[in-house]
Design a protein around this motif. Structure first.
Motif, PDB file in Angstrom:
ATOM      1  N   VAL A  25       0.789  -1.198   0.000  1.00 42.16           N
ATOM      2  CA  VAL A  25      -0.044   0.032  -0.142  1.00 42.16           C
ATOM      3  C   VAL A  25       0.748   1.197   0.021  1.00 42.16           C
ATOM      4  O   VAL A  25       0.741   2.198  -0.699  1.00 42.16           O
ATOM      5  N   ILE A  26       1.801   1.249   0.917  1.00 36.06           N
ATOM      6  CA  ILE A  26       2.680   2.475   0.986  1.00 36.06           C
ATOM      7  C   ILE A  26       3.557   2.532  -0.436  1.00 36.06           C
ATOM      8  O   ILE A  26       3.777   3.653  -0.668  1.00 36.06           O
ATOM      9  N   ASN A  27       4.004   1.614  -0.652  1.00 32.82           N
ATOM     10  CA  ASN A  27       4.962   1.664  -1.894  1.00 32.82           C
ATOM     11  C   ASN A  27       4.181   2.064  -3.155  1.00 32.82           C
ATOM     12  O   ASN A  27       4.480   2.789  -3.989  1.00 32.82           O
ATOM     13  N   SER A  28       2.875   1.635  -3.170  1.00 36.10           N
ATOM     14  CA  SER A  28       2.088   2.133  -4.502  1.00 36.10           C
ATOM     15  C   SER A  28       1.764   3.560  -4.161  1.00 36.10           C
ATOM     16  O   SER A  28       1.650   4.171  -5.316  1.00 36.10           O
ATOM     17  N   HIS A  29       1.786   4.319  -3.194  1.00 32.17           N
ATOM     18  CA  HIS A  29       1.597   5.648  -2.856  1.00 32.17           C
ATOM     19  C   HIS A  29       2.852   6.347  -3.034  1.00 32.17           C
ATOM     20  O   HIS A  29       3.091   7.678  -3.040  1.00 32.17           O
ATOM     21  N   PRO A  38      10.215   4.577   1.900  1.00 29.96           N
ATOM     22  CA  PRO A  38      11.428   5.052   1.698  1.00 29.96           C
ATOM     23  C   PRO A  38      12.539   4.161   1.700  1.00 29.96           C
ATOM     24  O   PRO A  38      12.931   2.922   2.213  1.00 29.96           O
ATOM     25  N   THR A  39      13.417   4.344   0.560  1.00 25.87           N
ATOM     26  CA  THR A  39      14.339   3.312   0.029  1.00 25.87           C
ATOM     27  C   THR A  39      15.893   3.998   0.237  1.00 25.87           C
ATOM     28  O   THR A  39      15.889   5.057  -0.364  1.00 25.87           O
ATOM     29  N   ASN A  40      16.794   2.928   0.254  1.00 31.93           N
ATOM     30  CA  ASN A  40      18.079   3.370   0.307  1.00 31.93           C
ATOM     31  C   ASN A  40      18.309   4.627   1.146  1.00 31.93           C
ATOM     32  O   ASN A  40      18.808   5.658   0.507  1.00 31.93           O
ATOM     33  N   ASN A  41      17.838   4.794   2.295  1.00 31.81           N
ATOM     34  CA  ASN A  41      18.057   6.083   3.203  1.00 31.81           C
ATOM     35  C   ASN A  41      17.405   7.283   2.754  1.00 31.81           C
ATOM     36  O   ASN A  41      17.825   8.307   2.735  1.00 31.81           O
ATOM     37  N   PHE A  42      15.951   6.899   2.334  1.00 36.72           N
ATOM     38  CA  PHE A  42      15.169   8.001   1.690  1.00 36.72           C
ATOM     39  C   PHE A  42      15.560   8.674   0.504  1.00 36.72           C
ATOM     40  O   PHE A  42      15.231   9.818   0.322  1.00 36.72           O
ATOM     41  N   GLN A  43      16.454   7.905  -0.256  1.00 35.86           N
ATOM     42  CA  GLN A  43      16.773   8.324  -1.634  1.00 35.86           C
ATOM     43  C   GLN A  43      15.773   8.397  -2.473  1.00 35.86           C
ATOM     44  O   GLN A  43      15.643   9.270  -3.546  1.00 35.86           O
ATOM     45  N   ARG A  44      14.736   7.302  -2.563  1.00 34.66           N
ATOM     46  CA  ARG A  44      13.842   7.220  -3.258  1.00 34.66           C
ATOM     47  C   ARG A  44      12.434   6.820  -2.350  1.00 34.66           C
ATOM     48  O   ARG A  44      12.541   6.459  -1.340  1.00 34.66           O
ATOM     49  N   GLY A  45      11.330   6.846  -3.088  1.00 33.27           N
ATOM     50  CA  GLY A  45      10.098   6.587  -2.187  1.00 33.27           C
ATOM     51  C   GLY A  45       9.434   5.242  -2.829  1.00 33.27           C
ATOM     52  O   GLY A  45       8.269   5.049  -2.373  1.00 33.27           O
ATOM     53  N   GLN A  81      16.389  10.696  16.684  1.00 36.42           N
ATOM     54  CA  GLN A  81      15.841   9.444  16.703  1.00 36.42           C
ATOM     55  C   GLN A  81      15.188   9.316  15.196  1.00 36.42           C
ATOM     56  O   GLN A  81      14.726  10.030  14.653  1.00 36.42           O
ATOM     57  N   GLU A  82      15.392   8.234  14.605  1.00 41.42           N
ATOM     58  CA  GLU A  82      15.188   7.754  13.356  1.00 41.42           C
ATOM     59  C   GLU A  82      13.866   7.654  13.057  1.00 41.42           C
ATOM     60  O   GLU A  82      12.891   7.187  13.716  1.00 41.42           O
ATOM     61  N   TYR A  83      13.432   8.061  11.509  1.00 37.85           N
ATOM     62  CA  TYR A  83      12.002   8.147  11.239  1.00 37.85           C
ATOM     63  C   TYR A  83      11.633   6.696  11.309  1.00 37.85           C
ATOM     64  O   TYR A  83      12.351   5.837  10.589  1.00 37.85           O
ATOM     65  N   PRO A  84      10.511   6.561  11.055  1.00 38.63           N
ATOM     66  CA  PRO A  84       9.760   5.059  10.738  1.00 38.63           C
ATOM     67  C   PRO A  84       9.590   5.266   9.137  1.00 38.63           C
ATOM     68  O   PRO A  84      10.043   5.990   8.259  1.00 38.63           O
ATOM     69  N   ALA A  85       8.741   4.287   8.737  1.00 43.48           N
ATOM     70  CA  ALA A  85       8.460   3.920   7.216  1.00 43.48           C
ATOM     71  C   ALA A  85       7.726   4.723   6.295  1.00 43.48           C
ATOM     72  O   ALA A  85       6.849   4.107   5.287  1.00 43.48           O
ATOM     73  N   TYR A  86       7.549   5.867   6.316  1.00 46.25           N
ATOM     74  CA  TYR A  86       6.563   6.678   5.610  1.00 46.25           C
ATOM     75  C   TYR A  86       7.541   7.896   5.150  1.00 46.25           C
ATOM     76  O   TYR A  86       8.059   8.693   6.000  1.00 46.25           O
ATOM     77  N   ASP A  87       7.621   8.123   3.779  1.00 46.17           N
ATOM     78  CA  ASP A  87       8.349   9.469   3.372  1.00 46.17           C
ATOM     79  C   ASP A  87       7.330  10.664   3.375  1.00 46.17           C
ATOM     80  O   ASP A  87       6.657  10.583   2.631  1.00 46.17           O
TER      81      ASP A  87
END
Lengths: 82, 598
Positions: free
Chosen positions: B248-252, B256-263, B422-428
């Motif tokens: 679902v999140i990937n479809s949107h 966050p991929t490779n340290n938030f370099q892509r979505g 503190q590190e972000y979770p899984a939503y860009d």
């Protein structure tokens, strides 16, 4: 859920609008009808994305499509981790 | 008292003193319990500027007035302290069976002070409380620790423990209860380790007094029906668990991929909830009194041996998967098991490794420093570095400090994807503006569960995720309501089907306190502001309500949010104004007076 009902994850369909594609999808996979529609209307808990954008913020089912567009359909059944 | 047990257990490990204190009724009403009540005690008792790993820091294990009752999914407690990762307030939340046991033993919370000279564990058996040697458990994982302590105490004892990461003071060590439930974030396990406290074992055989049993039963049944019929709580989470979010999140376009370099992550399908359900799932597992059962018991074949454990959850799959460019679900599951054994927060672990991988790709880090190549997509290096981090071995000693200190050390602080360290979770957040404001203003640093606007922006599609308009008020509503949910002792997942007016009758019937919707939500606002006051007193302010430069300056390169950054400054100004705070994020005297904090 919709994926389980249809028995597949991806397919290619033709259509000028989202409504066209939905019509063709349901013609090919009639078992999906109760999962997507309430009567003749889209169920309120169904999300449809065109290239990742919810059609609610485009032109709804009248959203025009290009050849390479991706439509994603899912039910609002997802939650994050506490 | 009704609802509350009325007793706080306080243990000073420096002196060996064990005391029981009466819970103040007014403070209990105003701060509810768990997160709220423990934050009040921390604020009142901890001198500002205390080093989080100093014996003077407090470590509070606090349940809510509904924890352990028949209320749906009321299985939670909070671990509250000053965080060694952020320097801000930490309130880390977990479920399972241990939190209720604290209440059945007669306590609303356990406060740990001081530091033992030798490793110890606390054995709480109703009103019998003893500090015992933990020499036999020191150096062991959480699973073995639980088994050893159960042999020494009671087969039915419920146990909280730290693994090696907590012992080694890894700044993002968590505490684990009931084998695989974790209060994972903000380094609460490192504080436990700093006190030489290996574990707390609890056996309680008492009950909880409910003021109006008939009204309470009616409210429970009403809520149960709503949970069962809700799409998320009745169908989605039971069927697929939290991992259903990967696709679902990937479809949107915001995975966050490779340290938030892509979505967008090309390997999303391989690590999705659907794949997990098909290939690894054995059965569901539920916490106490939970009809949802989102927990996943999984099994993997690892180097010829079958291993079974719980998870991974969505955030873990992302952190150890897409964030590091890894699409091997079995490997992710193995590292998740290790995180439970070591007592490591997988979100910060994965995000710190992702940061190290980008530093390595940029040449800011070399094999000379790391001991091995750290390439995106290399699962074996992730596996090896997990072990080294937990043990603070070699380069793991640097990773154990978290990504903010890592990136700073190698001259690239902008590559740490953190707020308040503190590190972000899984939503860009570039594709979901509200959660960006949420990360920036979270009182415990980068976090999704202080105000989960994803529920409205993505899952429920109630508001447009790409606009910043209206997000400040949306976030405030989520933040204050979440304070209430965390403080009564219920699971946040219930809120996909329940609202404030569903929790209200439960709390009124349990406690006999005549809360209203307004006074309950105001209690949530009071708790949020108190946490803010704690952080202000520690020197944090507007400059810390920020985001990693990448999210503010580098537009996403593809997907529906292509070209977007987070519009933080305008949302932040509006947020402060709506909160009744000044331009620096300080609550006005009028606001403090209105909340009883003045």
């Amino acid at each position: 859920m919709t994926r389980r009902a249809a028995g597949l994850a991806h397919l290619e369909l033709e259509g000028a609008t989202v409504a066209d594609v939905l019509q063709r999808l349901l013609a090919s996979y009639p078992d999906l009808r109760p999962h997507l529609l309430d009567g003749d209307c889209l169920r309120p808990d169904i999300c449809i994305l065109v290239n990742g954008r919810n059609i609610k913020y485009l032109e709804g089912e009248a959203t025009l499509l290009d050849d390479a567009d991706t439509i994603t359909i899912f039910r609002q059944v997802a939650g994050g981790a506490p | 008292m009704f609802g509350w047990m009325g007793t706080i257990l306080r243990v000073n490990l420096s002196t060996g003193t064990i005391t029981r204190e009466k819970l103040d009724g007014k403070i209990a009403r105003d701060y509810i319990g768990a997160r709220g009540l423990a934050s009040k005690i921390l604020y009142d008792e901890l001198p500002s500027g205390t080093d989080p790993l100093d014996p003077a820091n407090l470590l509070i294990f606090a349940a809510g007035p509904l924890t352990g009752t028949a209320a749906t999914s009321a299985s939670r407690y909070n671990v509250v302290t000053k965080s060694p990762l952020t320097g801000a307030i930490a309130a880390s939340n977990s479920g399972g069976y241990l939190p209720a046991e604290i209440r059945y033993a007669g306590y609303d919370m356990i406060i740990i002070e001081g530091k033992s000279e030798e490793p110890v564990y606390l054995w709480v058996h109703n009103d019998q409380v003893k500090i015992r040697s933990a020499r036999a458990m020191w150096g062991k994982g959480t699973g073995e620790t639980e088994a050893l302590i159960r042999e020494e105490t009671d087969d039915e004892a419920k146990i909280i423990s730290i693994g090696l990461a907590g012992e080694k003071l890894v700044r993002f060590a968590g505490v684990v209860n009931d084998r695989e439930r974790a209060a994972g974030r903000s380094g609460v396990g490192a504080v436990m380790g700093s006190k030489n406290l290996k574990a707390i074992a609890v056996r309680g055989t008492g009950g909880i007094r409910i003021k109006d049993v008939a009204a309470f039963r009616d409210a429970v049944l009403d809520n149960l029906a709503k949970i069962k019929s809700g799409a998320v709580t009745g169908e989605g989470l039971p069927t697929y668990g939290t991992a259903v979010l990967v696709n679902v999140i990937n479809s949107h376009g915001i995975l966050p991929t490779n340290n938030f370099q892509r979505g967008e992550f090309h390997g999303a399908e391989a690590i999705s909830g659907e794949t997990l359900a098909r290939e690894l799932l054995i059965r569901n597992r539920a916490c106490l009194a939970c009809p949802i059962g989102c927990g996943r018991v999984t099994e993997i074949n690892w180097e010829g041996d079958e291993e079974r454990g719980e998870g991974p959850e969505y955030e873990t799959i992302w952190a150890l998967g897409a964030a590091c460019g890894i699409s091997d679900l079995e490997l992710i599951t193995k590292i998740n098991y290790l995180c439970n054994e070591y007592g490591l927060d997988p979100i910060t672990l994965g995000s710190t490794l992702a940061c190290a991988m980008e530093l390595f790709a940029d040449g800011a880090l070399t094999v000379e420093e790391t001991g091995m190549p750290l390439n995106f997509g290399d699962g074996q290096c992730l596996l090896e570095m997990t072990r080294k981090t937990a043990l603070r071995e070699g380069f793991g000693d640097v990773l154990a400090e978290g990504s903010a200190r890592l990136a700073e050390k190698y001259g690239r602080p902008e590559l740490s994807m953190t707020s308040k360290k503190q590190e972000y979770p899984a939503y860009d957040p570039r594709g979901s503006q509200g959660i960006g404001l949420g990360y920036a203003t979270s009182n415990r640093g980068g976090c999704h569960v202080r105000g989960y606007t994803i529920a409205a922006e993505i899952v429920g599609a109630a508001v447009d995720p790409l606009t910043s308009e209206g997000k400040a008020q949306l976030l405030i509503d989520f933040q204050d309501f979440t304070c209430v949910v965390d403080s009564v002792g219920m699971c946040l997942f219930t809120t996909f089907s329940l609202g404030l007016d569903d929790i209200l009758p439960l709390l009124k019937a349990a406690t006999g306190v005549d809360y209203t919707s307004e006074s309950l939500l105001q209690a949530g606002e009071r708790i949020w502001n108190l946490e803010r006051l704690f952080n202000l007193r520690e020197g944090l302010g507007r400059q810390d309500d920020s985001l990693a430069p990448r999210l503010l300056q580098e537009p996403l390169s593809a997907g529906p949010a292509k070209g977007n950054v987070v519009e933080l400054e305008s949302m932040l100004d509006e947020y402060y104004e709506l909160r009744g705070w000044d331009g620096e994020g300080r609550p006005s005297s009028e606001k403090l007076q209105a909340l009883g904090l003045g």
